[in-house]
Design a protein around this motif. Structure first.
Motif, mmCIF file in Angstrom:
data_model
loop_
_atom_site.group_PDB
_atom_site.id
_atom_site.type_symbol
_atom_site.label_atom_id
_atom_site.label_comp_id
_atom_site.label_asym_id
_atom_site.label_seq_id
_atom_site.Cartn_x
_atom_site.Cartn_y
_atom_site.Cartn_z
ATOM 1 N N PRO A 127 -10.384 -3.796 12.127
ATOM 2 C CA PRO A 127 -9.812 -3.005 11.021
ATOM 3 C C PRO A 127 -8.320 -3.247 10.836
ATOM 4 O O PRO A 127 -7.551 -3.300 11.793
ATOM 5 N N MET A 128 -7.923 -3.440 9.586
ATOM 6 C CA MET A 128 -6.513 -3.560 9.213
ATOM 7 C C MET A 128 -6.317 -2.791 7.919
ATOM 8 O O MET A 128 -7.074 -2.950 6.972
ATOM 9 N N ARG A 129 -5.299 -1.969 7.890
ATOM 10 C CA ARG A 129 -5.033 -1.204 6.676
ATOM 11 C C ARG A 129 -4.397 -2.102 5.614
ATOM 12 O O ARG A 129 -3.499 -2.888 5.915
ATOM 13 N N SER A 130 -4.870 -1.958 4.395
ATOM 14 C CA SER A 130 -4.275 -2.671 3.275
ATOM 15 C C SER A 130 -4.499 -1.862 2.018
ATOM 16 O O SER A 130 -5.394 -1.017 1.956
ATOM 17 N N ALA A 131 -3.661 -2.121 1.025
ATOM 18 C CA ALA A 131 -3.768 -1.408 -0.244
ATOM 19 C C ALA A 131 -3.151 -2.279 -1.327
ATOM 20 O O ALA A 131 -2.401 -3.215 -1.042
ATOM 21 N N LEU A 142 3.498 4.513 -2.256
ATOM 22 C CA LEU A 142 2.387 4.137 -1.379
ATOM 23 C C LEU A 142 2.834 4.084 0.077
ATOM 24 O O LEU A 142 2.139 4.558 0.983
ATOM 25 N N LEU A 143 4.044 3.515 0.309
ATOM 26 C CA LEU A 143 4.508 3.355 1.686
ATOM 27 C C LEU A 143 4.884 4.677 2.344
ATOM 28 O O LEU A 143 4.956 4.751 3.570
ATOM 29 N N ARG A 144 5.145 5.701 1.544
ATOM 30 C CA ARG A 144 5.432 7.003 2.162
ATOM 31 C C ARG A 144 4.248 7.479 2.983
ATOM 32 O O ARG A 144 4.412 8.150 4.008
ATOM 33 N N ASP A 145 3.039 7.146 2.537
ATOM 34 C CA ASP A 145 1.842 7.480 3.310
ATOM 35 C C ASP A 145 1.397 6.323 4.200
ATOM 36 O O ASP A 145 0.920 6.537 5.312
ATOM 37 N N TYR A 148 5.887 2.362 7.578
ATOM 38 C CA TYR A 148 6.596 1.123 7.915
ATOM 39 C C TYR A 148 6.299 0.758 9.364
ATOM 40 O O TYR A 148 5.985 1.619 10.179
ATOM 41 N N PRO A 149 6.439 -0.549 9.738
ATOM 42 C CA PRO A 149 6.667 -1.733 8.900
ATOM 43 C C PRO A 149 5.400 -2.129 8.148
ATOM 44 O O PRO A 149 4.297 -1.751 8.532
ATOM 45 N N ALA A 150 5.584 -2.905 7.087
ATOM 46 C CA ALA A 150 4.450 -3.360 6.295
ATOM 47 C C ALA A 150 4.783 -4.710 5.675
ATOM 48 O O ALA A 150 5.949 -5.067 5.496
ATOM 49 N N ILE A 151 3.736 -5.433 5.352
ATOM 50 C CA ILE A 151 3.887 -6.703 4.642
ATOM 51 C C ILE A 151 3.627 -6.432 3.167
ATOM 52 O O ILE A 151 2.613 -5.834 2.810
ATOM 53 N N VAL A 152 4.558 -6.868 2.297
ATOM 54 C CA VAL A 152 4.386 -6.704 0.848
ATOM 55 C C VAL A 152 4.249 -8.085 0.229
ATOM 56 O O VAL A 152 5.043 -8.980 0.493
ATOM 57 N N LYS A 153 3.229 -8.241 -0.610
ATOM 58 C CA LYS A 153 2.896 -9.553 -1.160
ATOM 59 C C LYS A 153 2.634 -9.452 -2.661
ATOM 60 O O LYS A 153 1.606 -8.916 -3.077
ATOM 61 N N PRO A 154 3.542 -9.952 -3.497
ATOM 62 C CA PRO A 154 3.232 -10.059 -4.934
ATOM 63 C C PRO A 154 2.073 -11.031 -5.129
ATOM 64 O O PRO A 154 2.107 -12.151 -4.611
ATOM 65 N N THR A 168 12.170 -0.764 6.594
ATOM 66 C CA THR A 168 12.877 0.464 6.217
ATOM 67 C C THR A 168 12.901 0.587 4.695
ATOM 68 O O THR A 168 12.702 -0.403 3.975
ATOM 69 N N PRO A 169 13.183 1.785 4.189
ATOM 70 C CA PRO A 169 13.338 1.937 2.728
ATOM 71 C C PRO A 169 14.441 1.052 2.159
ATOM 72 O O PRO A 169 14.328 0.585 1.029
#
Length: 797
Positions: A127-131, A142-145, A148-154, A168-169
């Motif tokens: 399992p890996m969380r993604s959205a 979205l990141l408030r819930d 962090y850390p997270a990977i963001v991908k356009p 971080t924000p």
């Protein structure tokens, strides 16, 4: 083993062909000859029944060759153990022929990261969380819930553009600003960042039964690049953890429907247990099969063909430890190397590769292809093996040449990323600011007369040199490409266009090549070329060789005609010959210019060849366009404000006041012209007149227009063509779908006074007229006011 022991292998490495033959198979091989050296392919051919060549970028042709070859040689199986890019086409064709060892869907599920992630989620594995969000603006909420850390991908930017680890924000806001610079407002995938050591699991399957051959521990660099610096086999793991990893990978292979052959699956061991990062239906790289053979005596490469022959294969027990350790040296030019012989003499060293010598440039390590070589060692256990790897590394010493290539020390403290590194020739400071705002690394070659210290502060590396001289630029470009492996070369200034084209050709970077740039700079060459390939643009033209040729042109082609330098711009050195009476005066001017050059205010240009061509009557326009892979989009048509008594431009009005029909004719003419000269990507500035024959091109340039036209484009259309020129080679902007609609109108007007000495200027401090007129004003878009400002001057003649 079946009666038919013929197999077709796509992209087979030479040792695999040799081992297939040793297992009793006859091998027909297919390779793309651009991907290996001739010597390598000769070795492949020496073990093959036949070696066929294919262009792996042409999937349809590859599939056709697989089909025809399989039928011609009556093969029993089609096998692909090479790079992932062509595995699926090969699997699809093999399946259509009934010769597939794995279902194509199994290959896709393993090799396609998105498909693999969906497969894991569907089977509740790893399992890996993604959205996903629709826009970057929704990511903070979205990141408030999500956390962090997270990977963001356009999702719609090419390659790794805009992909970031945000902790971080503040880092998130910086990332959002970066996407604004990309003009990106599309969907974003957010994924959980996995923290922990990395491993790879090697498996071998036959008839859907999977054997775990072993687990390798990865060593990677610190920071954001994650370049692998070593592999250790077997990984020093507790038996229970190793078993959990094996079970997880086996479950993935079952879910994917993988039935035969090797698989290489990468795992991160998190605090919550092992998590799969990715998987491929192939052998592991970085000599991992060699490490397995050293440590266990089991040859996984040979075992593939033993299994294919129907014979049982059993991995051997671990008896030793083995490692590959990559050299991590400072980049720079090598003066002397020593220690290779000493390393090679060590009894525990199995392989050594250091392909550099005196005079070579050690590149900055930013990916696996820019690593500096390796040593393969063995030991009794992991600890001894790692100690031996360090000891072997310490024996290699490199002395660097003291001379520096660049006149200005590198600014960057972080390794430059080749895929986002631009070589920029000349120009002003603002494009550098834009390039840096796009997240690009910039190597600047700037002329000493144009150098600004601010440019050195912005650029990652700066060379101060004559960027118009290929003899000077070529060695600099070769050195820069060796060290930093830049992905694009570009000039936004006229004198650098041909040199940028030469660099694009030299390193096969794409973009505009030298021949197209030459045709656009050399007006005589352009005229001759258009006469051959685009006769609709042909006019009478010829070189000026002497006074006699000047006198002869009018009677042959008619008066008036134009005489102009073959490679200058902006109306400099151009003359109109209205009749035979003008010949002597024009000839005197030309002789003077050839002797003294042309002073363009900041730069003295030498005048070489001259061109004579028919005078084209009619209103004059310039067109700003941008090409996206051969699709030309006209962005703006500018109406030129001229005086028929000379060729100096007095101003520009945008959008041009044109009938819809004439606008369409101009757009079609520009596209045909750019096709004729071979321009496929980037900006273009085309000048033409709407003559009684229709639109006729005067000249063109593979750059943006000058004369403040770019200011007008941005004001009238909201498009920054300089940003597009810098961002497009890296896929950082979306292609324009069609010609944009004007949202305002604008004008640039030059000031004219009578010759004399200026004594006083008034009116500069007065508020000028509005720079642009919008649809809400009384003046409609497309009819800008171009009345000069009320600045006045007094003086004496």
């Amino acid at each position: 083993m079946t009666e038919n022991h013929r197999i077709l292998m796509v992209q087979p490495y030479r040792q695999l062909v040799e081992k297939a033959v040793a297992a009793g198979f006859e091998v027909v091989s297919i390779w793309d000859p651009t991907l290996q050296t001739p010597d390598y392919l000769r070795e492949v051919a020496s073990h093959s029944v036949e070696l066929l060549h294919a262009d792996f970028t042409d999937e349809a042709a590859l599939r056709t060759l697989i089909r025809e070859t399989a039928r011609t040689h009556d093969v029993a199986h089609v096998l692909h153990l090479g790079k992932e890019s062509t595995m699926l086409p090969a699997a699809l064709e093999a399946d259509a022929l009934g010769l597939a060892l794995n279902p194509p869907e199994a290959v896709r599920r393993l090799n396609d990261k998105a498909a693999m992630r969906a497969l894991l989620a569907a089977h509740a594995l790893s399992p890996m969380r993604s959205a996903t969000t629709d826009t970057p603006g929704e990511v903070p909420a979205l990141l408030r819930d999500f956390g962090y850390p997270a990977i963001v991908k356009p999702t719609r930017l090419q390659g790794s553009a805009g992909v970031r680890l945000v902790r971080t924000p503040d880092e998130l806001r910086a990332w959002q600003q970066e996407l604004e610079n990309f003009s990106y407002d599309g969907p974003v995938v957010v994924e959980e960042f996995l923290d922990g050591p990395e491993f790879s699991v090697e498996t071998l399957s036959a008839a859907g039964v999977h054997q775990v051959v072993g687990i390798t521990a990865k060593q990677v660099t610190d920071g954001d690049l994650f370049v692998e610096t070593g592999q250790l086999f077997p990984a020093p793991l507790p038996a229970e953890t190793a078993a959990d990893m094996g079970e997880l990978v086996t479950a993935l292979l079952d879910a994917a429907g993988h039935r035969f052959g090797p698989a290489h699956t990468e795992i991160i061991l998190t605090a919550d247990g092992p998590r799969i990062v990715e998987s491929q239906a192939r052998l592991g790289g970085d000599r991992i099969p060699h490490l397995i053979r050293i440590a266990t005596g089991f040859d996984i490469e040979a075992a593939i063909f033993e299994a294919l022959a129907g014979r049982p294969v059993t991995p051997g027990p671990v008896e030793r430890s083995a490692a590959i350790s990559f050299f991590q040296l400072e980049p720079g030019r090598i003066d002397h190397v020593q220690g290779q012989d000493a390393i090679g003499e060590l009894a525990y060293v199995h392989d050594l590769r250091f392909p550099y010598g005196p005079g070579d440039e050690l590149p900055v390590t930013v990916h696996s292809g820019s690593r500096h070589g390796f040593v393969v060692v063995e030991g009794a256990d992991a600890r001894e093996t790692e100690q031996r790897a360090r000891a072997a590394q310490e024996l290699l010493t490199v002395t660097y040449a003291s001379a520096r290539l660049n006149a200005v020390p590198p600014r960057t403290t972080q390794p430059m990323v080749p895929e986002r590194t631009l070589l920029l020739l000349g120009h002003l400071t603002e494009p550098l600011r834009i390039a840096k705002s796009l997240g690009l690394n910039v190597i600047l070659i700037q002329h000493k007369d144009k150098f600004d210290p601010e440019q050195a502060r912005l650029a990652d590396v700066t060379f101060v040199a004559d960027f118009t001289d290929w003899a000077v630029v070529e060695p600099l470009a070769r050195a820069a490409h060796q060290v930093w492996n830049f992905a694009a070369a570009l000039s936004l200034t006229e004198p650098g266009l041909e040199i940028a084209g030469r660099i694009n050709d030299l390193f096969e970077l794409g973009g505009t090549g030298h021949e197209t740039a030459r045709l656009l700079r050399d007006k005589l060459a352009m005229r001759r070329h258009l006469a051959q390939v685009a006769p609709e643009f042909a006019i009478g033209a010829g070189p000026l060789t002497d006074r006699d040729s000047l006198a002869a042109f009018g009677p042959a082609h008619g008066y008036p005609f134009v005489v102009k330098p073959t490679d200058l711009t902006a109306g400099f050195g151009i003359f109109k010959v209205s009749g035979p009476e003008d010949v002597d005066e024009v000839w005197r001017h030309i002789e003077t210019l050839r002797a003294d050059g042309v002073d363009r205010g900041t730069t003295l240009y030498q005048v070489g060849g001259y061109l004579m061509e028919e005078y084209i009557p009619g209103p004059e326009y310039s067109i700003e366009s941008f090409s996206f892979g051969g699709r030309h989009v006209v962005v703006a048509i500018t109406e030129k404000l001229v005086d028929e008594t000379h060729f100096a431009e007095l101003g520009h009005a945008m959008p041009a006041r044109l009938r819809a029909e004439d606008e369409r004719r101009i757009e079609a003419a520009v596209a045909a012209f750019l096709d004729a000269v071979g321009l496929k990507d980037g900006p273009a500035h085309t000048e033409l007149r709407l003559s009684p024959r229709g639109p006729l091109v005067i000249e063109g340039h593979n750059r943006n227009g000058g004369g403040r036209i770019q200011t007008l484009v941005e004001a009238a259309y909201g498009i920054d063509l300089v940003r597009y020129a810098l961002a497009w080679p890296f896929g950082l902007v979306e292609p324009l779908p069609a010609r944009p609609e004007a949202r305002a109108a604008g004008c640039v007007r030059g000031l004219l006074g009578r010759p004399g000495t200026v004594a006083e200027i008034t009116g500069v401090e007065e508020p000028g007229p509005t720079r642009t007129s919008s649809p809400s004003t009384s003046r409609p878009v497309g009819v800008p006011s171009c009345v000069p400002p009320a600045t006045t001057g007094t003086g004496s003649a």
